[in-house]
Design a protein around this motif. Structure first.
Motif, PDB file in Angstrom:
ATOM      1  N   VAL A  93       5.482  14.186   3.390  1.00  0.00           N
ATOM      2  CA  VAL A  93       4.018  14.240   3.436  1.00  0.00           C
ATOM      3  C   VAL A  93       3.489  14.984   2.214  1.00  0.00           C
ATOM      4  O   VAL A  93       3.909  16.086   1.914  1.00  0.00           O
ATOM      5  CB  VAL A  93       3.543  14.923   4.730  1.00  0.00           C
ATOM      6  N   GLY A  94       2.571  14.337   1.529  1.00  0.00           N
ATOM      7  CA  GLY A  94       2.011  14.910   0.315  1.00  0.00           C
ATOM      8  C   GLY A  94       2.638  14.368  -0.953  1.00  0.00           C
ATOM      9  O   GLY A  94       2.098  14.562  -2.044  1.00  0.00           O
ATOM     10  N   TYR A  95       3.769  13.673  -0.808  1.00  0.00           N
ATOM     11  CA  TYR A  95       4.466  13.132  -1.978  1.00  0.00           C
ATOM     12  C   TYR A  95       4.467  11.605  -2.002  1.00  0.00           C
ATOM     13  O   TYR A  95       4.921  10.998  -2.967  1.00  0.00           O
ATOM     14  CB  TYR A  95       5.910  13.632  -2.007  1.00  0.00           C
ATOM     15  N   THR A  96       4.014  10.967  -0.923  1.00  0.00           N
ATOM     16  CA  THR A  96       3.944   9.505  -0.882  1.00  0.00           C
ATOM     17  C   THR A  96       2.554   9.096  -0.420  1.00  0.00           C
ATOM     18  O   THR A  96       1.746   9.925   0.000  1.00  0.00           O
ATOM     19  CB  THR A  96       4.989   8.913   0.088  1.00  0.00           C
ATOM     20  N   ALA A  97       2.307   7.787  -0.461  1.00  0.00           N
ATOM     21  CA  ALA A  97       0.988   7.278  -0.078  1.00  0.00           C
ATOM     22  C   ALA A  97       0.896   6.982   1.406  1.00  0.00           C
ATOM     23  O   ALA A  97      -0.200   6.746   1.920  1.00  0.00           O
ATOM     24  CB  ALA A  97       0.679   5.999  -0.867  1.00  0.00           C
ATOM     25  N   ARG A  98       2.013   6.990   2.126  1.00  0.00           N
ATOM     26  CA  ARG A  98       1.975   6.507   3.502  1.00  0.00           C
ATOM     27  C   ARG A  98       2.679   7.380   4.528  1.00  0.00           C
ATOM     28  O   ARG A  98       2.665   7.049   5.706  1.00  0.00           O
ATOM     29  CB  ARG A  98       2.576   5.087   3.564  1.00  0.00           C
ATOM     30  N   HIS A  99       3.321   8.459   4.138  1.00  0.00           N
ATOM     31  CA  HIS A  99       3.970   9.299   5.143  1.00  0.00           C
ATOM     32  C   HIS A  99       2.967  10.268   5.765  1.00  0.00           C
ATOM     33  O   HIS A  99       2.146  10.859   5.068  1.00  0.00           O
ATOM     34  CB  HIS A  99       5.130  10.088   4.524  1.00  0.00           C
ATOM     35  N   HIS A 100       3.073  10.420   7.081  1.00  0.00           N
ATOM     36  CA  HIS A 100       2.203  11.330   7.825  1.00  0.00           C
ATOM     37  C   HIS A 100       3.017  12.042   8.900  1.00  0.00           C
ATOM     38  O   HIS A 100       4.033  11.520   9.382  1.00  0.00           O
ATOM     39  CB  HIS A 100       1.060  10.572   8.505  1.00  0.00           C
ATOM     40  N   THR A 101       2.555  13.234   9.288  1.00  0.00           N
ATOM     41  CA  THR A 101       3.134  13.874  10.467  1.00  0.00           C
ATOM     42  C   THR A 101       2.490  13.313  11.733  1.00  0.00           C
ATOM     43  O   THR A 101       3.151  13.079  12.723  1.00  0.00           O
ATOM     44  CB  THR A 101       2.945  15.396  10.417  1.00  0.00           C
ATOM     45  N   PHE A 102       1.177  13.090  11.680  1.00  0.00           N
ATOM     46  CA  PHE A 102       0.459  12.470  12.792  1.00  0.00           C
ATOM     47  C   PHE A 102      -0.057  11.107  12.354  1.00  0.00           C
ATOM     48  O   PHE A 102      -0.548  10.954  11.230  1.00  0.00           O
ATOM     49  CB  PHE A 102      -0.733  13.348  13.210  1.00  0.00           C
ATOM     50  N   PHE A 103       0.075  10.127  13.229  1.00  0.00           N
ATOM     51  CA  PHE A 103      -0.468   8.802  12.930  1.00  0.00           C
ATOM     52  C   PHE A 103      -0.790   8.104  14.242  1.00  0.00           C
ATOM     53  O   PHE A 103      -0.381   8.546  15.319  1.00  0.00           O
ATOM     54  CB  PHE A 103       0.503   7.962  12.095  1.00  0.00           C
ATOM     55  N   GLU A 104      -1.534   7.017  14.146  1.00  0.00           N
ATOM     56  CA  GLU A 104      -1.866   6.211  15.316  1.00  0.00           C
ATOM     57  C   GLU A 104      -1.145   4.870  15.222  1.00  0.00           C
ATOM     58  O   GLU A 104      -1.182   4.217  14.176  1.00  0.00           O
ATOM     59  CB  GLU A 104      -3.367   5.979  15.403  1.00  0.00           C
TER      60      GLU A 104
END
Length: 889
Positions: A93-104
């Motif tokens: 998270v913070g280094y890619t365009a699509r990684h998240h800790t929370f998502f839907e």
């Protein structure tokens, strides 16, 4: 809970995230699907998962056939977190365009209804139809599992995709069924082949976006992005890797809301979508920067979502389990705030803007906003000191590396063990500075702590007994005994046809009066013929397992037996359980509606109840709670249970408890006007049956979580009798009556205060006398008075006062005093102001402390230290004169 109609009032983008969520659910509603609310981020009754990490988690038992729903088609927008265990995206998270800790995760599901043909058709229609998303089909390609000829044929023959846009993906992850196109929720559980839909963000290459199609060498680029995964749930994977067919082929699909929002808003970067633009704008405003000026803004915007939703679902930061993962997320965000210059608490201020953009869809953000902000602020305040100290240590370690590029393992360990720095936070900082970590060294230093860290990121797999057959009919609400037939037997976890005397095993009956552990209430004990039942657990859905030992004879499948619950234990447990409901209501009335149950344990001895509250309860608050509960008991109102639909129960005001798993119909337990909760446990018939209620302890168990233990009925009488006996013995020892005991104690306390004053005065006189004698022992070295002495019979805390007196008597001097108490050495050094440029008290006391196994420090004129080797003190005292003489040279 998700609200389908919630949309932002004034969309700024071609299609907002809220509009997309609502449109997806409306599409599947039109296809006969039941819209199911998102389940909590903490999976109910599932120890195989740390967090809900996919849309199908709440339907896991439906896929395996252990649970039945009144519908066979469902759709949902599921809250998900991937920040621990197997599914861990935190470091990216913070280094890619699509990684998240929370998502839907938007998903549609079929439970033995439609299968591959309809699932693929629904996905294609929603994505490409101008009535829905209208995405250009020329920019799409799909993948299928390499042996799934059926899915391939549907795409090619029915949908009309050319063969070159259908890619077969084999086992590309190192083992059988280990493939990007064979999906599994975890190491065990439902799984099957899948087909994925990819979107081309740069078909003509004009944007310069790098990356190749799936299956190619450069597939990890940003050009081809997976937007939909259709999983064909055909198998249940056991712990040994075996695949067993599921009762009915089913469908589980997933489409990330963040990814499809990016596509529909003309970007390939999730962080450029409407939700993230609002959050990143809020972060930038706090930091006084332009939005997107730093990657740290993206990290913080992502982490406030995970943090807030986890807290809203009952998780609080702690040093273990889910709370530990939450703490890692929060501390990573706070550290990135420091990088932006946000050195004062700031993270909690982002809850409000998050609630603005997502609170319409998820009302729990608005309802619990104050609680979320309070929990975050408390963690920020605590971590500020940790971060400051840890960063200084890390900066010093990095400065000492010179040309080296690896941070030593002992430093990584010290940051974690002493300063609470998670290793991934240290790795994050190292990554930014092009450094690596000595993880081998860290692991050597970390043996014991590593076990705790592993427990925080992985949960045990849930092994169940292999059972196929009818469920158990529970009659324990009405009766404590039953004539039953043995349906199954187990010994050492394996099915057997009979148990012999002395065997430990599990018995499954067709009918049982035994309550199986659930909702915090322990399982019943009793007897099944000669089989002594020590615990009762649900081993599969509605199948009750009676655990225990056969005392004599044999027990075989098909036998008719008499099952009897131990009545005294059950009735005591029922009293405690009913009192727990009354106490929960009283807590909310006395302390506030922020009180939410965090856990409970009800047995025959007592009830243990954990709840959210930020401070210790006062004696008055405890008295009020006890009074309210006992008032409800004295009212002797009936306790009634009613089965009704879940939505109707909630609408009627019934309280649902955090962490519990509820079906579409629920059992509502009402105690007059005093309590209404959803509960499947056993309870008294009238509140008066509880007898008495008494809180016996209250304390903290985690940040923002308190624990009460309470007793009822005969246990209260026993407790009061024991308390009375202690009071009587205490009164007798003070030669008083129980009625006079308080006055007697106050009288004694006043006498003690007088004696302490007299003792202090005597000690002062003694110290003055001792200082006069000691002053005469000072030696003159090169014109400077030097005194080094051991003083026996004096408290370590009194050495500093004696030093001050000696300074006054000697006027100009260097002084070192030592004493021994409790097997330890205490040292104090003093230097008058005129000599501190030549002799430092801190250097002197450390010189002496080093000789007696210790260390210390302080100001140039006064310093203290300790040691662990009293036998070396005399020589250390004598060495002072030579040391001072050398300093005066």
């Amino acid at each position: 809970m998700f609200t389908i109609a919630a949309l932002l009032p004034t969309p700024t983008f071609p299609m907002t995230s809220n509009e997309l969520r609502a449109k997806f659910l409306e599409f599947f509603r039109s296809k006969g699907h039941t819209i199911v609310p998102s389940s909590p981020l903490v999976p109910a009754d599932d120890p195989t998962l740390l967090f809900t990490n996919a849309g199908m988690v709440q339907f896991k038992d439906v896929f395996t056939g252990r649970d039945k729903r009144p519908y066979t088609r469902a759709a949902s927008s599921q809250k998900c977190v991937r920040a621990g265990g197997k599914h861990n995206d935190l470091e990216n998270v913070g280094y890619t365009a699509r990684h998240h800790t929370f998502f839907e995760m938007l998903g549609n599901f079929s439970f033995g209804d439609y299968f591959k043909k309809d699932a693929i058709a629904y996905a294609w229609e929603f994505i490409t139809s101008p009535n829905w998303l209208g995405i250009d089909r020329r920019r799409l390609l799909v993948t299928v599992y390499h042996t799934d000829d059926e899915a391939y044929a549907i795409w090619h023959r029915d949908i009309g995709l050319p063969a070159e846009r259908i890619i077969r993906i084999g086992d590309n992850k190192g083992g059988p069924y280990a493939s990007d196109n064979f999906w599994a929720m975890g190491d065990t559980g439902p799984c099957g082949p899948c087909t994925e839909i990819f979107y081309d963000h740069d078909p003509d290459g004009s944007k310069g976006i790098q990356g190749g199609p799936p299956g190619s060498a450069d597939e990890d680029g940003d050009r081809w992005i997976e937007i939909w995964n259709v999983v064909f749930m055909q198998f249940d994977r056991a712990a040994d890797g075996r695949l067993s067919p599921l009762p009915a082929p089913s469908v589980d699909t997933g489409m990330g809301l963040e990814r499809i929002s990016a596509l529909m808003q003309g970007t390939h970067d999730n962080y450029q979508t409407d939700t993230f633009k609002a959050l990143i704008g809020a972060v930038a405003a706090l930091a006084g920067q332009r939005p997107y000026a730093s990657a740290s803004q993206k990290v913080i915007a992502d982490h406030i979502r995970a943090t807030s939703f986890l807290i809203a679902d009952g998780v609080l930061p702690s040093n273990e389990g889910r709370g530990y993962v939450l703490r890692r997320i929060m501390r990573r965000a706070i550290r990135h705030g420091y990088k932006l210059g946000l050195t004062e608490p700031f993270f909690f201020k982002l809850v409000a803007p998050l609630s603005e953009v997502m609170g319409g869809a998820y009302p729990e953000l608005r309802e619990r906003q104050a609680d979320i902000e309070k929990a975050i602020r408390a963690e920020e305040d605590g971590f500020a000191v940790t971060l400051d100290k840890g960063m200084r240590l890390l900066d010093e370690a990095i400065a000492k590396l010179g040309s080296g590029r690896t941070i030593p393992g002992e430093i990584v360990f010290k940051l974690y063990d002493t300063y609470g720095f998670p290793v991934d936070l240290t790795a994050d900082i190292a990554r930014e500075r092009a450094l690596s970590l000595d993880m081998d060294g860290y692991e050597r230093e970390m043996a014991a702590q590593r076990e705790r860290a592993r427990a925080a990121s992985t949960f045990k797999s849930m092994d169940t007994l292999a059972y196929e057959g009818a469920e158990t009919c529970f009659i324990g609400y009405e009766s404590l005994h039953a004539e039953a037939r043995v349906l199954a037997l187990y010994r050492d976890g394996q099915p057997v046809s009979r148990l012999d005397a002395g065997d430990h095993g599990v018995v499954v009956l067709d009918v049982t009066p035994f309550y199986a552990e659930s909702g915090g209430q322990v399982g019943d004990k009793g007897r099944i013929g000669a089989f002594e039942v020590t615990d009762t657990q649900k081993i599969k859905g509605g199948v009750f397992g009676h655990y225990g030992t056969l005392g004599s004879g044999t027990l075989a499948i098909g036998d008719t037996v008499t099952a009897e619950v131990t009545e005294s234990l059950r009735r005591a447990t029922m009293r405690n359980h009913s009192a727990t409901h009354l106490m929960h209501r009283a807590l909310r009335e006395v302390l506030g509606t922020h009180v939410v149950q965090k856990g409970s344990l009800v047995d025959a001895a007592r009830t243990r109840f954990d709840f959210s509250h930020g401070q210790a309860l006062t004696a008055d608050e405890i008295a009020q709670i006890e009074q309210r509960v006992n008032t409800a008991i004295l009212a002797n109102v009936p306790v009634r249970a009613e089965i009704m639909p879940y939505d109707q129960a909630i609408a009627s005001g019934a309280m649902a408890l955090f962490g519990e798993k509820y079906g579409d119909t629920v059992r509502v337990l009402t105690m007059g006007p005093y309590s209404t909760e959803l509960c499947g446990g056993t309870h008294v018939e009238r509140t008066g049956d509880i007898g008495l209620f008494k809180i016996v302890s209250e304390g903290g168990v985690a940040a923002g979580v308190r624990r009460i233990e309470a007793i009822t009925g005969e246990n209260v009488i026993r407790h009061l009798r024991e308390t009375e006996n202690k009071l009587r013995r205490a009164a007798e020892s003070l030669r008083a009556t129980p009625d006079d005991l308080v006055a007697k104690i106050e009288q004694m306390q006043e006498r003690m205060r007088q004696l302490e004053k007299e003792l202090a005065a005597l000690k002062s006189k003694l110290a003055a006398s001792a200082s006069g004698e000691l002053a005469g022992q000072a030696r003159v070295i090169k014109g400077v008075k030097v005194l080094s002495a051991r003083i026996d019979g004096i408290e370590a805390t009194e050495l500093r006062g004696l030093i001050d007196q000696l300074k006054q008597k000697l006027d100009s001097a260097v002084i070192l005093l030592g004493t021994v108490g409790g097997g330890k050495v205490s040292l104090v050094a003093g230097v008058t102001a005129d000599l501190t440029s030549r002799v430092k008290a801190g250097e002197l006391v450390n010189f002496v402390a080093a000789q007696v196994g210790g260390k210390g420090g302080g100001r140039p004129d006064m310093a203290q230290a300790g040691g662990t080797q009293p036998d070396r003190l005399p020589a250390a005292i004598d060495s002072v004169y030579a040391w001072v003489e050398q300093r005066l040279t």
